[in-house]
Design an enzyme around this catalytic site. Structure first.
Site, mmCIF file in Angstrom:
data_model
loop_
_atom_site.group_PDB
_atom_site.id
_atom_site.type_symbol
_atom_site.label_atom_id
_atom_site.label_comp_id
_atom_site.label_asym_id
_atom_site.label_seq_id
_atom_site.Cartn_x
_atom_site.Cartn_y
_atom_site.Cartn_z
ATOM 1 N N GLU A 159 0.900 -1.155 0.025
ATOM 2 C CA GLU A 159 0.043 0.143 0.006
ATOM 3 C C GLU A 159 0.445 1.246 0.473
ATOM 4 O O GLU A 159 0.600 1.924 0.758
ATOM 5 C CB GLU A 159 -1.131 -0.096 1.286
ATOM 6 C CG GLU A 159 -1.849 -1.028 1.080
ATOM 7 C CD GLU A 159 -3.250 -1.030 1.826
ATOM 8 O OE1 GLU A 159 -4.340 -1.240 1.810
ATOM 9 O OE2 GLU A 159 -2.876 -0.925 3.062
ATOM 10 N N GLU A 191 -5.820 -8.312 -1.156
ATOM 11 C CA GLU A 191 -5.930 -7.735 0.113
ATOM 12 C C GLU A 191 -7.808 -7.728 0.072
ATOM 13 O O GLU A 191 -8.085 -7.175 -0.959
ATOM 14 C CB GLU A 191 -5.257 -6.894 1.178
ATOM 15 C CG GLU A 191 -4.068 -7.252 1.853
ATOM 16 C CD GLU A 191 -3.485 -6.096 2.928
ATOM 17 O OE1 GLU A 191 -4.953 -5.111 2.900
ATOM 18 O OE2 GLU A 191 -2.409 -5.839 2.011
#
Length: 467
Positions: free
Chosen positions: A173, A362
């Site tokens: 991320e 995810e």
């Protein structure tokens, strides 16, 4: 749903070293930035003192219990497991010349255990942690020297595991550094935008160097980036809302643009200019950035809305980001809005933009699970959430999007990143531990365990379109 998922689709789950391994000082491991965040990303940065403890110090003790956990993943039929290497297990302070053999040996054992069951590793090089030594002595990613330290680490693990790991990710991320700079780039929360973007630039250069090293050392492998997929919709059809939505989506798509295209987009040049942001970019940096990733990976938990008049609306915190709630969507216990169709939309947006394979690494639902008197856990809410998102993945594949795989977040209960909680559970496997660190750490299969096993075994044919 039958036939929509590719034959070699990589079904599995995703965890992170600092949220599952524990053993935070075992076998020569150094302190990481995560070790200084005992209350999670949104908690205070707390120096470690002798005798103190935090829930992540043990986490779910995956460091010692991984054979049991890998066997449970294999029972579900996992084709792939995403996890991360703890950088401080390999280079405890970050600037050593020689790696820590005990740390390298641990991941050899882990990857060998996965290989026994035919589970492919998908390995993140840096997942919400870096050596605290690099922060303390160099200022984290604010110092250009950290690029070389990261490249040394990346080349070390590529050489060591080149025959065991074929799928790699650089930074987890990567776009979240704009919102949590200590976690992302080792800078103080109050750092100004120029400092944060300079550190991000160093990280983008380091990512490109890791891509180049992977292509050299693991020529048959693939390496991707990892974005927080914070897709935003305009709250209304006002042109001002549309333009503001485009601007805010570009805030995070910028990272993918650099990593997938190999250069800074023109809109960022205007953004830097109009906001007085100074970023030192050398000609060598520009050449380095041309080494681009092989695929795009991302997390997706929720969508949000944007308005040009945000002061009129309350915001809802999701995965790191604050967003204006969508009045047409329901929310989880933690206020994260549930939008399965948003995943199909995001897959199409990313594929249209980059024309590279995509990997959903995810996606999941954090919830408070209840253990019944007979030991069972009936988590139909999790099954419904995952089912509805996977139905939309199948639709995106039918749209023509190339999707490599899907690894649900937290297939086994783990310590949450945001607030270091055990009560916010994602897993198909329950772990007996509470927010205070009490519990036996015993593993227990939830109802969703058997549901996901059937999804994998049927290659998605068991999914139900509940629309």
């Amino acid at each position: 749903m039958n036939g929509k998922f590719p034959q070699h689709f990589l079904w599995g789950g995703a965890v992170a070293a600092n949220q599952v391994e524990g053993a935070y000082q075992a076998d020569g491991k150094g302190l990481s930035t995560s070790d200084l965040q005992p209350q999670g990303i949104f908690g205070a940065i707390t120096p470690r003192t002798e005798g103190d403890s935090g829930i992540k110090d043990v986490a779910i003790d995956f460091y010692h219990r991984y054979p049991e956990d890998i066997a449970l993943f294999a029972e579900m039929g996992f084709k792939c497991l995403r996890t991360s290497i703890a950088w401080t297990r390999i280079f405890p302070q970050g600037d050593e010349e020689t790696p820590n053999e005990a740390g390298l040996a641990f991941y050899d054992r882990l990857f060998d255990e996965m290989a026994k069951y035919g589970i492919q590793p998908l390995i993140t090089l840096s997942h919400y942690e870096m050596p605290y030594g690099l922060v303390k002595h160099y200022g984290g990613w604010g110092d250009r020297r950290t690029i070389d330290f990261f490249e040394r680490y990346a080349r070390t693990v590529f050489e060591r595991y080149k025959h065991k790991v074929k799928h790699w990710l650089t930074f987890n991320e990567i776009n979240m550094s704009l919102h949590a700079p200590f976690t992302g780039v080792g800078l103080p929360q109050e750092s100004d935008k120029s400092a944060i973007y300079q550190a991000i630039h160093h990280q983008l250069v380091a990512s490109a160097k890791a891509v180049k090293a992977c292509h050299e050392i693991v020529p048959e492998g693939k390496i991707g980036n990892m974005l927080l997929g914070g897709i935003l919709y305009p709250l209304s059809c006002k042109p001002e809302d549309l333009l503001e939505t485009q601007r805010q989506n570009r805030d995070w798509l910028f990272f993918g643009d650099v990593q997938a295209r190999g250069y800074y987009p023109a809109y960022m040049q205007r953004f830097f200019r109009e906001n007085g942001i100074q970023v030192a970019i050398t000609e060598e940096d520009r050449q380095t950035l041309r080494e681009t990733i092989d695929f795009i990976s991302f997390s997706y938990y929720m969508s949000g809305c944007v308005t040009a008049d945000p002061e009129q609306y309350e915001t809802a915190r999701g995965n790191i980001l604050d967003m204006v709630p969508n009045p047409h969507l329901a929310s989880s216990e933690w206020g994260w809005q549930i939008d399965p169709i948003g995943l199909r939309y995001l897959l199409n947006v990313l594929y249209d933009r980059y024309q590279k394979p995509l990997f959903i690494v995810e996606n999941g639902l954090g919830a408070k699970d209840r253990v019944e008197a007979d030991g069972s856990i009936h988590d139909d809410y999790r099954i419904n959430y995952l089912n509805d998102h996977l139905v939309q993945v199948a639709e995106a594949i039918d749209d023509g999007v190339e999707v490599m795989g899907y690894t649900s977040w937290g297939p086994i209960d783990l310590v949450s990143a945001s607030k270091a909680e055990m009560s916010k559970r994602y897993g198909f496997i329950h772990v007996d531990r509470d927010d205070a660190g009490n519990g036996s750490l015993a593993r227990r299969r939830k109802k969703s365990f058997f549901w996901y096993r059937d999804v994998i075994h049927s290659n998605g044919a068991s999914l139900k379109d509940r629309r």
